[in-house]
Design a protein around this motif. Structure first.
Motif, PDB file in Angstrom:
ATOM      1  N   PHE A 211       0.816  -1.210   0.000  1.00 61.65           N
ATOM      2  CA  PHE A 211       0.000   0.000   0.000  1.00 61.65           C
ATOM      3  C   PHE A 211       0.853   1.265   0.000  1.00 61.65           C
ATOM      4  CE2 PHE A 211       0.783  -0.907   4.443  1.00 61.65           C
ATOM      5  CZ  PHE A 211       0.908   0.339   5.052  1.00 61.65           C
ATOM      6  N   GLU A 212       0.205   2.369  -0.426  1.00 59.54           N
ATOM      7  CA  GLU A 212       0.799   3.701  -0.404  1.00 59.54           C
ATOM      8  C   GLU A 212      -0.209   4.664   0.211  1.00 59.54           C
ATOM      9  OE1 GLU A 212       1.586   4.672  -4.423  1.00 59.54           O
ATOM     10  OE2 GLU A 212       3.227   3.235  -4.672  1.00 59.54           O
TER      11      GLU A 212
ATOM     12  N   THR B  97      -4.811  10.108   0.198  1.00 60.44           N
ATOM     13  CA  THR B  97      -5.147   9.206  -0.902  1.00 60.44           C
ATOM     14  C   THR B  97      -4.392   7.904  -0.666  1.00 60.44           C
ATOM     15  OG1 THR B  97      -5.478  11.024  -2.450  1.00 60.44           O
ATOM     16  CG2 THR B  97      -5.101   8.837  -3.389  1.00 60.44           C
TER      17      THR B  97
ATOM     18  N   ARG C  74      -3.704   3.811  -1.808  1.00 63.29           N
ATOM     19  CA  ARG C  74      -3.783   2.724  -2.785  1.00 63.29           C
ATOM     20  C   ARG C  74      -3.298   1.454  -2.113  1.00 63.29           C
ATOM     21  NH1 ARG C  74      -0.222   2.944  -7.004  1.00 63.29           N
ATOM     22  NH2 ARG C  74      -1.541   1.486  -8.165  1.00 63.29           N
TER      23      ARG C  74
ATOM     24  N   LYS D 143      -2.544  -1.861  -3.389  1.00 62.98           N
ATOM     25  CA  LYS D 143      -2.388  -2.528  -4.687  1.00 62.98           C
ATOM     26  C   LYS D 143      -2.787  -3.994  -4.639  1.00 62.98           C
ATOM     27  CE  LYS D 143       1.710  -0.862  -4.342  1.00 62.98           C
ATOM     28  NZ  LYS D 143       3.165  -0.571  -4.494  1.00 62.98           N
TER      29      LYS D 143
ATOM     30  N   GLU E 252      -8.493   1.608  -4.064  1.00 75.33           N
ATOM     31  CA  GLU E 252      -8.007   2.985  -4.002  1.00 75.33           C
ATOM     32  C   GLU E 252      -9.097   3.853  -3.394  1.00 75.33           C
ATOM     33  OE1 GLU E 252      -5.980   6.518  -6.751  1.00 75.33           O
ATOM     34  OE2 GLU E 252      -6.287   4.494  -7.574  1.00 75.33           O
TER      35      GLU E 252
ATOM     36  N   ARG F 181     -10.013   7.661  -0.775  1.00 72.46           N
ATOM     37  CA  ARG F 181      -9.610   8.942  -0.197  1.00 72.46           C
ATOM     38  C   ARG F 181     -10.181   9.054   1.216  1.00 72.46           C
ATOM     39  NH1 ARG F 181      -7.937  14.163  -1.322  1.00 72.46           N
ATOM     40  NH2 ARG F 181      -9.100  15.858  -0.315  1.00 72.46           N
TER      41      ARG F 181
ATOM     42  N   GLY G 248     -14.042   5.390  -2.160  1.00 72.97           N
ATOM     43  CA  GLY G 248     -13.182   5.079  -3.285  1.00 72.97           C
ATOM     44  C   GLY G 248     -13.737   3.958  -4.138  1.00 72.97           C
TER      45      GLY G 248
END
Length: 364
Positions: free
Chosen positions: A274-275, A296, A298, A300, A305, A307, A334
Motif C-alpha cells: 500500500f501507499e 489518498t 492505494r 495494490k 483505491e 480517499r 473510493g
C-alpha cells in the motif's frame, strides 16, 4: 500502535532504585483470552483504545475516543503500600460533535493506588477513576465516562472475533528483535447507548473499533511518528493501516496493515502492499502541529483505491502528561474490485508537533 511513556517517566526520578527489567515483544507469542484482554505488567507500556462513529435516529453524528494507558516506571522500587508509584495510568476521553463542529476533550492521570486505576482479569475491567470498560458475559463490553460537559455510556457487542495483528504474534515496528508490540483488535463492535453534550443526552447507535497493545520498546532510530487508520467498510469488511513515518516524511519499510474479510479472516499487509499520500494540511493553534487531513490511499494487493477526509478539522488531543496527537472521526470513499466503496473509521497522526521519543507515543 499507541503509547505514552515520555513525560510520565520523569516520575521515576523520585526513586533511586535500580532499573527494572521488562520483557520484550518477541515472535512466537500465543494469545490466550480472556487473560490477554487485561494488564501485562511484565511489559513497560500498554494501552486499550476505543474509537467509534455513532448517529442518532435522525442522523446527528458523533465520534468518540476512550483510551486507557498503563506505563511502568523503569526506576521505581517495588511498591510497599498501595500509594507507592510503580505504574502510572493515563486516560484520554473525547467526543466529536460533528453537527455542532465541537470537539470535547478530557485527560486524567492516576497511580493505581487502592483501586484508583487498573486493568484486572479478576475484575474483568479496565478503569481510571470512573472511566471504565467492563467486560460482560458473552463477550459484550460496557463503556462509561463522564467529564465536565460531556459523557458517554455504551454497550458494545462483538460482531467478529479478535484479530491478532502482525506475523507470528508480533507487530514489528522497526529493525531489531523486540522493536515490536503484541497487538490485538476488535474490528467491528456494534455499539448503542447515549452521548451527552451541553446538558442534552442523545440515544445513538453505530460501530466501534478497539485496539489493545503491549510492548517495551517499539520505535527505531530515524522514526518521527506514525499515521494510522481503521476503517469499517459498508460491505462488512475492515481495513487497518499504519504508516511508520521517518524524519524526512517518507514511509518506513516497517509500515503494515491488515484486511479483514466479511467472515473475520485476517490478511496481513506489508509496506509493499500500500501507499498513503497526504494532502490538505491543517495547523493547530495550540501546539503548532501541522497535520494532513486528507489522504489518498492505494492498496495494490487488494485492488483498492480510496480517499480519506474528515468532517471536523479540530480533533487534536492536546496532552499535558504525554505526546499530543490528532485522532478523529473520518470518512473513506473510493473504488475496489467490485465497484464503489464507502466507510467510516478513525485516523491517528503522531509526531507532527515534535518528534516522538524512542519507546514513547499514543499508538500503532
Amino acid at each position: 500502535m499507541r503509547t505514552i511513556a515520555a513525560s510520565l517517566c520523569c516520575l521515576a526520578l523520585l526513586s533511586s532504585a535500580p532499573a527494572r527489567a521488562f520483557e520484550r515483544a518477541l515472535p512466537g507469542y500465543v494469545f490466550e483470552f480472556p487473560r490477554d484482554h487485561f494488564a501485562h505488567p511484565e511489559f513497560q507500556i500498554e494501552w486499550w483504545y476505543y474509537t467509534g462513529n455513532l448517529e442518532t435516529a435522525d442522523g446527528r453524528r458523533f465520534g468518540y475516543e476512550l483510551t486507557f494507558f498503563r506505563n511502568a516506571l523503569e526506576d521505581a522500587p517495588l511498591p510497599r503500600s498501595p500509594w507507592d508509584v510503580d505504574q502510572v495510568y493515563l486516560a484520554h476521553f473525547t467526543v466529536s460533535d460533528i453537527q455542532a463542529g465541537a470537539f470535547h476533550q478530557s485527560e486524567r492521570l492516576n497511580r493505581a493506588g487502592p483501586g484508583i486505576a487498573g486493568a484486572s482479569l479478576e475484575k474483568r475491567a479496565i478503569w481510571n477513576g470512573n472511566w471504565r470498560a467492563d467486560w460482560l458475559d458473552g463477550g459484550e463490553q460496557r463503556l462509561r465516562a463522564v467529564s465536565d460537559g460531556f459523557a458517554i455510556e455504551f454497550e458494545l457487542r462483538t460482531a467478529k472475533p479478535p484479530v491478532v495483528q502482525g506475523v507470528n504474534g508480533v507487530s514489528q515496528k522497526a529493525d531489531g528483535l523486540g522493536k515490536a508490540s503484541h497487538y490485538v483488535s476488535f474490528t467491528r463492535l456494534e455499539t448503542r447507548g447515549t452521548v451527552t453534550v451541553g446538558g442534552e443526552s442523545f440515544a445513538v447507535t453505530g460501530e466501534s473499533w478497539m485496539d489493545h497493545e503491549f510492548s517495551t520498546d517499539s520505535m527505531g532510530e530515524g522514526q518521527q511518528g506514525w499515521d494510522w487508520m481503521s476503517i469499517a467498510w459498508q460491505d462488512g469488511t475492515e481495513l487497518m493501516l499504519y504508516r511508520m513515518r521517518r524524519e524526512d516524511g517518507t514511509a518506513d519499510s516497517h509500515s503494515a496493515g491488515t484486511f479483514i474479510d466479511k467472515a473475520g479472516k485476517a490478511r496481513h499487509l506489508t509496506s509493499e502492499d500500500f501507499e498513503m499520500t497526504p494532502s490538505e494540511w491543517w495547523t493547530s493553534e495550540r501546539t503548532g502541529g501541522r497535520y494532513p487531513l486528507a489522504w489518498t490511499v492505494r492498496v495494490k494487493s487488494l485492488g483498492l483505491e480510496f480517499r480519506m477526509s474528515t468532517p471536523l478539522e479540530k480533533q487534536e488531543v492536546v496532552s499535558r502528561a504525554g505526546p499530543s496527537y490528532w485522532e478523529g472521526a473520518s470518512d473513506f470513499e473510493g473504488t475496489g474490485p467490485a465497484g464503489p466503496v464507502r466507510g467510516r473509521g478513525y485516523v491517528e497522526m503522531t509526531g507532527y508537533d515534535r518528534p516522538l521519543q524512542l519507546g514513547v507515543a499514543p499508538k500503532p
